[in-house]
Design an enzyme around this catalytic site. Structure first.
Site, mmCIF file in Angstrom:
data_model
loop_
_atom_site.group_PDB
_atom_site.id
_atom_site.type_symbol
_atom_site.label_atom_id
_atom_site.label_comp_id
_atom_site.label_asym_id
_atom_site.label_seq_id
_atom_site.Cartn_x
_atom_site.Cartn_y
_atom_site.Cartn_z
ATOM 1 N N GLY A 467 -15.632 18.334 -73.412
ATOM 2 C CA GLY A 467 -14.943 19.408 -72.706
ATOM 3 C C GLY A 467 -13.561 19.658 -73.262
ATOM 4 O O GLY A 467 -13.144 19.059 -74.241
ATOM 5 N N GLY A 469 -9.712 19.915 -71.857
ATOM 6 C CA GLY A 469 -8.820 19.717 -70.717
ATOM 7 C C GLY A 469 -7.655 20.672 -70.790
ATOM 8 O O GLY A 469 -7.627 21.557 -71.641
ATOM 9 N N GLY A 470 -6.688 20.476 -69.922
ATOM 10 C CA GLY A 470 -5.552 21.368 -69.853
ATOM 11 C C GLY A 470 -4.800 21.446 -71.167
ATOM 12 O O GLY A 470 -4.253 22.483 -71.510
ATOM 13 N N GLY A 472 -5.955 19.819 -74.312
ATOM 14 C CA GLY A 472 -6.660 19.388 -75.522
ATOM 15 C C GLY A 472 -8.085 18.989 -75.203
ATOM 16 O O GLY A 472 -8.499 18.985 -74.037
ATOM 17 N N VAL A 474 -11.603 16.839 -74.733
ATOM 18 C CA VAL A 474 -11.976 15.587 -74.081
ATOM 19 C C VAL A 474 -13.248 15.070 -74.742
ATOM 20 O O VAL A 474 -14.188 15.831 -74.966
ATOM 21 C CB VAL A 474 -12.222 15.793 -72.572
ATOM 22 C CG1 VAL A 474 -12.546 14.460 -71.904
ATOM 23 C CG2 VAL A 474 -11.015 16.431 -71.918
ATOM 24 N N LYS A 488 -8.988 11.880 -73.468
ATOM 25 C CA LYS A 488 -8.359 13.186 -73.412
ATOM 26 C C LYS A 488 -7.274 13.197 -74.483
ATOM 27 O O LYS A 488 -6.321 12.422 -74.418
ATOM 28 C CB LYS A 488 -7.743 13.337 -72.031
ATOM 29 C CG LYS A 488 -7.471 14.715 -71.601
ATOM 30 C CD LYS A 488 -7.240 14.659 -70.107
ATOM 31 C CE LYS A 488 -6.692 15.947 -69.586
ATOM 32 N NZ LYS A 488 -6.373 15.815 -68.164
ATOM 33 N N ASP A 585 -3.451 22.349 -59.588
ATOM 34 C CA ASP A 585 -4.532 22.965 -60.368
ATOM 35 C C ASP A 585 -5.891 22.477 -59.889
ATOM 36 O O ASP A 585 -6.748 22.094 -60.675
ATOM 37 C CB ASP A 585 -4.342 22.688 -61.858
ATOM 38 C CG ASP A 585 -5.188 23.638 -62.711
ATOM 39 O OD1 ASP A 585 -5.640 24.680 -62.175
ATOM 40 O OD2 ASP A 585 -5.405 23.329 -63.898
#
Ligand SMILES: *[C@@H]1O[C@H](CO)[C@@H](O)[C@H](O)[C@H]1NC(C)=O
Ligand SMILES: *[C@@H]1O[C@H](CO)[C@@H](O)[C@H](O)[C@H]1NC(C)=O
Ligand SMILES: *[C@@H]1O[C@H](CO)[C@@H](O)[C@H](O)[C@H]1NC(C)=O
Ligand SMILES: *[C@@H]1O[C@H](CO)[C@@H](O)[C@H](O)[C@H]1NC(C)=O
Ligand SMILES: *[C@@H]1O[C@H](CO)[C@@H](O)[C@H](O)[C@H]1NC(C)=O
Ligand SMILES: *[C@@H]1O[C@H](CO)[C@@H](O)[C@H](O)[C@H]1NC(C)=O
Ligand SMILES: *[C@@H]1O[C@H](CO)[C@@H](O)[C@H](O)[C@H]1NC(C)=O
Ligand SMILES: *[C@@H]1O[C@H](CO)[C@@H](O)[C@H](O)[C@H]1NC(C)=O
Ligand SMILES: *[C@@H]1O[C@H](CO)[C@@H](O)[C@H](O)[C@H]1NC(C)=O
Ligand SMILES: *[C@@H]1O[C@H](CO)[C@@H](O)[C@H](O)[C@H]1NC(C)=O
Ligand SMILES: *[C@@H]1O[C@H](CO)[C@@H](O)[C@H](O)[C@H]1NC(C)=O
Ligand SMILES: *[C@@H]1O[C@H](CO)[C@@H](O)[C@H](O)[C@H]1NC(C)=O
Length: 809
Positions: A467, A469-470, A472, A474, A488, A585
């Protein structure tokens, strides 16, 4: 080969033998009929060595010795009666049945004799060209019943052995003479020590003077010991029976010997034929005086002044003594080990420390070696000591003594350190993560090495990416012990990400709750910055609730459990944690699911801590995700715990309906999910928003109550929204809920379906805009916007976000 040839060869040999004995006029053997008298000598067959009586230095005492025949300055390599000289010239060396050599004096008393293990019926003693005096049966030149090579003096000749018989425990080593005049056993010995792993040692009595590095399969490390060279080749025989050092000459016409001199220096000599002199090839210990001087955890560097220092992050135990160049008490740690969270610091170009308290493991990789060391709290360091392809793991279980540093050493040592010492070593950047020391002390965040993470994620392979992340990507990773992790990684290019990264480290490392994702550690090395989390096998909430088919596997009890979990996690953040944190968030993709589908709140990159009774703050930089943001935050930048409550309400509606708030579409109106729910609520048709897949679950009451609670959470006025503790209590209780007021933001940014031909098409109907404008919050926002004469930029952004068409006024 013809008969004639054989005869020729035979006569050639005979003539040569004859000539040799005529020329030398001597023999290489002592027989029972002819003893050796003082004044006589025997000479090895090729004339290399000679045996006879001699007097060392200025002494008048007589000793049986062996020396080089052709070297002018008499160089004695072996002495028979080193402890028991004959005081006059009456000495006589005899060979007696069953093969015992005896040295007798004028009174015919035996002053020295050899030992035999088995008898030889016709014994003779013979001096070989190797310098070895052997006793054997006249008719058996293979089996010796005794040999001088088994009893070294101060000299090791090629072919002699030094070491330990592990079966009998018998050790052989060379011993210095007392002095130049007295060959009796002196104070110094040079031999092999098999403690830990074979290495060479010089001792004065029982006291260690010098030790080499362990045998690494090629040599004994460093420069100082027995280098490979073109003159001689040495070897270690190292098996379960014996540990033996031996050497031989590459060219048998060259001459070399190894001696232990009586001032404690072992020397390797080579005969220089042209110069007609012995040359010292090397001496140990080296004259630099770096051996065993700096004490525990001290390290000696020849070219430094003073030569002793402490290992990094160690300090002298007694500063005054240390300053006075008395280094023997060594150094101590600044920070104690705690056994559990320790790590290792790598030291290269090191002479490995003393092995007295060490353990050796064969065929163990460096990584396994580290694990072995970590497992045992007494282990203070480890290293791979083998250089011949294999891996040999050495663990040190006591204080590290006799470390030396310098370019001539090639070993690498990993020293166990407290995790707080490691953080400093990793770099100054880590320090900047913490405002001050005391903050750092509480942190105790385990550090992972970059190589560990690289290994775990197959060097951040795309296939391991799970995935974004905010700040960078993961990755999923598997540590060497099989534990799954999520990594992460901060994008190297992102400057903004660094703040979020730091923020996340500080926030989450201090938080612990069943419904918050657990941070296992971080990795900060060079320009790499990563957070390492426990891995969540069931992805995130959005993966399930926004997917047509996966949604079906989430029945109401699971969804209700998720809602409850999120509520408790948030309550902890807001009210129970030391820091009091506003997440800012909260959204479906930040709710991770564990094996049992328990929710864990993640991504604290935007979280903010608030202090004391402060309940709200203002920020210039509005961050978050549209669709989940409360109006007061999205528009005015005011955030408080109630902004999180708003996001939570949106989340609950999404969980119940299986629909996204942002991106919600309805034929009849342009409301988003909130607006739609609000309309149905007013009309008493709340059931219509419930995901048909859970309507069968017979928990209607719970479902409807959750929706009503969600509507309370998304009310326009923050003060009207419940706190998270109220939410938690409400979820698990029964009874009437207050009537919800109008939610904030409920106009959808989506365009009507009949306009779907063009995605750039903005809503054109002024009526749609009017509807929206009369709705409370937006009107309020607009009023504020114009009153404060906010920038056109903000208006454009607002338009973009909420699909509104504005005219510049
Ligand atoms: C000979 O053997 C005896 C008994 O085993 C021992 O005490 C003695 O030291 C040995 N002598 C030599 C020269 O090895
Ligand atoms: C061995 O050494 C001798 C004398 O230094 C030399 O003459 C001879 O060529 C050497 N032999 C080899 C094989 O190097
Ligand atoms: C022992 O060897 C060292 C180093 O070569 C030398 O300085 C010293 O004089 C030698 N001692 C004796 C007694 O030969
Ligand atoms: C170093 O200090 C110890 C006492 O701690 C003392 O016994 C020793 O003699 C000193 N060594 C030197 C070389 O001064
Ligand atoms: C060394 O270990 C590996 C794996 O642990 C094994 O496959 C190999 O046979 C071992 N080698 C020796 C010489 O024991
Ligand atoms: C750790 O090493 C020490 C020293 O070798 C040993 O006595 C002890 O049993 C070891 N402890 C464990 C838990 O392996
Ligand atoms: C940290 O910074 C200081 C001063 O800038 C420097 O002296 C020190 O060597 C740095 N430490 C490391 C580990 O880079
Ligand atoms: C470090 O931070 C702690 C908590 O944030 C604070 O109590 C302490 O006074 C600070 N210390 C210094 C030296 O700034
Ligand atoms: C990992 O990948 C980077 C770039 O893709 C490469 O430079 C590096 O050598 C790789 N490291 C390892 C250990 O394979
Ligand atoms: C959650 O993950 C576990 C392990 O991967 C899996 O067995 C289970 O089926 C998953 N649950 C759901 C609802 O997908
Ligand atoms: C909040 O803190 C301020 C300043 O410390 C104080 O004046 C005020 O009374 C506090 N309010 C509450 C509700 O505790
Ligand atoms: C689940 O919901 C979908 C529509 O969202 C519906 O088509 C399907 O029939 C439902 N399945 C069950 C088992 O209720």
């Amino acid at each position: 080969m013809g008969l004639q040839d054989k005869k020729d060869i035979f006569s050639f040999i005979m003539i040569n033998l004859l000539l040799t004995s005529i020329v030398s006029g001597s023999t290489d053997t002592i027989t029972s009929s002819i003893p050796l008298k003082d004044g006589d000598t025997i000479i090895s067959s090729r004339g290399l060595f000679e045996l006879g009586f001699f007097s060392p230095g200025n002494s008048k005492n007589r000793y049986i010795g062996i020396w080089y025949k052709n070297i002018p300055a008499k160089t004695v390599v072996w002495v028979a009666n080193r402890e028991t000289p004959v005081i006059d010239n009456s000495g006589m060396l005899k060979i007696t049945n069953p093969g015992v050599l005896t040295l007798t004096n004028d009174k015919n008393t035996i002053v020295w004799s050899s030992n035999v293990s088995k008898a030889a019926p016709n014994p003779i003693a013979q001096l070989l060209d190797s310098g070895n005096l052997v006793v054997r049966d006249k008719n058996d030149n293979i089996n010796f019943v005794w040999q001088s090579f088994d009893y070294p003096g101060d000299t090791l000749l090629p072919g002699m052995k030094m070491g330990k018989d592990l079966v009998t425990g018998r050790e052989s080593y060379i011993t210095s003479w007392k002095n130049d005049d007295d060959p009796s056993t002196g104070e110094y010995t040079f031999g092999c020590d098999v403690t830990g792993y074979p290495h060479q040692v010089i001792k004065k009595g029982q006291v260690l003077q010098y030790r080499s590095e362990p045998w690494n399969g090629i040599d004994f490390g460093g420069i100082s010991v027995l280098p490979q060279n073109a003159i001689y080749k040495f070897d270690m025989v190292f098996n379960e029976h014996e540990v033996l050092y031996t050497y031989k000459m590459f060219n048998s016409s060259m001459i070399s010997r190894l001696t232990m001199n009586h001032s404690g220096v072992a020397q390797r000599w080579v005969w220089a034929d042209q110069a007609k002199d012995w040359i010292v090839y090397f001496s140990i210990p080296a004259a630099d005086g770096c051996d065993l001087v700096c004490g525990a955890y001290g390290t000696c560097a020849i070219n430094s002044f003073p030569k002793c220092g402490c290992l990094d992050k160690f300090v002298p135990k007694y500063q005054n003594e240390w300053n006075g160049a008395n280094w023997s008490k060594g150094c101590v740690r600044k920070r104690p080990l705690n056994c559990k969270t320790d790590g290792f610091v790598k030291h290269a170009n090191i002479k490995l420390p003393d092995f007295q308290y060490s353990m050796f493991y064969k065929n163990v990789t460096l990584a396994q070696c580290e694990k072995l060391c970590l497992k045992n709290c007494s282990c203070v360091a480890y290293a791979n000591i083998l250089k011949t392809g294999g891996t040999g793991c050495m663990l040190w279980m006591g204080d590290l003594v006799d470390i030396q540093e310098g370019p001539s050493f090639s070993s690498v040592l990993y020293v166990r350190m407290a995790s707080s010492d490691l953080e400093e070593q990793v770099g100054n950047e880590t320090d900047q993560l913490y405002a001050n020391e005391s903050q750092k002390e509480d942190l105790e965040l385990p550090l992972f090495s970059l190589s560990e993470v690289v290994k775990a994620t197959h060097n951040f392979s795309l296939s391991d990416k799970i995935g974004e992340g905010g700040y960078g990507p993961v990755y999923k990773g598997v540590l060497q012990d099989g534990k799954e992790i999520a990594v992460k990684r901060l994008s190297k290019t992102s400057n903004q990400g660094l703040d979020e990264f730091k923020n996340e480290v500080i926030c989450i490392s201090k938080l612990q709750h069943r419904n918050l994702v657990r941070l296992l550690g971080c990795c900060i090395q060079g320009d790499e910055k990563m957070l390492i989390y426990e891995y969540m096998p069931n992805h995130s909430l959005d993966y399930f609730i926004f997917d047509e088919s996966r949604r079906k596997s989430l029945d109401w009890p699971s969804r209700f459990n998720i809602i409850n979990g999120i509520a408790r996690g948030l309550q902890y953040l807001h009210e129970d944690s030391r820091l009091r944190i506003i997440h800012r968030d909260l959204k479906a993709s930040n709710i991770l699911l564990d094996f049992d589908m328990n929710p864990k709140i993640s991504d604290f990159g935007m979280a903010r801590s608030f202090i004391g009774n402060e309940t709200q703050a203002n920020t210039m930089k509005v961050v978050g995700t549209y669709g989940y943001m409360s109006p007061e935050y999205a528009v005015d930048g005011i955030f408080s715990v109630k902004s999180d409550v708003f996001s939570f309400g949106v989340l609950v509606l999404e969980i119940v309906s299986g629909k996204k708030n942002r991106g919600f579409f309805h034929h009849d109106h342009h409301h988003n999910l909130l607006g739609h729910t609000w309309l149905l609520y007013q009309e008493g048709r709340l059931m219509e928003i419930v995901d048909p897949n859970i309507t069968d679950s017979c928990h209607l009451y719970e479902v409807l109550r959750s929706i009503e609670l969600a509507l309370l959470c998304v009310q326009r006025n923050p003060d009207d929204r419940p706190s998270m503790s109220t939410v938690v209590v409400t979820l698990s209780s029964e009874g009437e809920l207050p009537e919800a007021k109008q939610p904030g933001f409920f106009y959808t940014e989506h365009i009507p379906r009949d306009d779907k031909s063009s995605s750039t098409h903005a809503p054109s109907s002024t009526s749609a805009m009017t509807i929206t404008l009369v709705n409370g919050v937006v009107r309020y926002v607009f009023r504020k916007m114009f009153k404060n004469q906010m920038s056109f930029f903000l208006q454009v952004m607002y338009k973009f976000l909420y699909g509104m068409k504005l005219k510049r006024s």
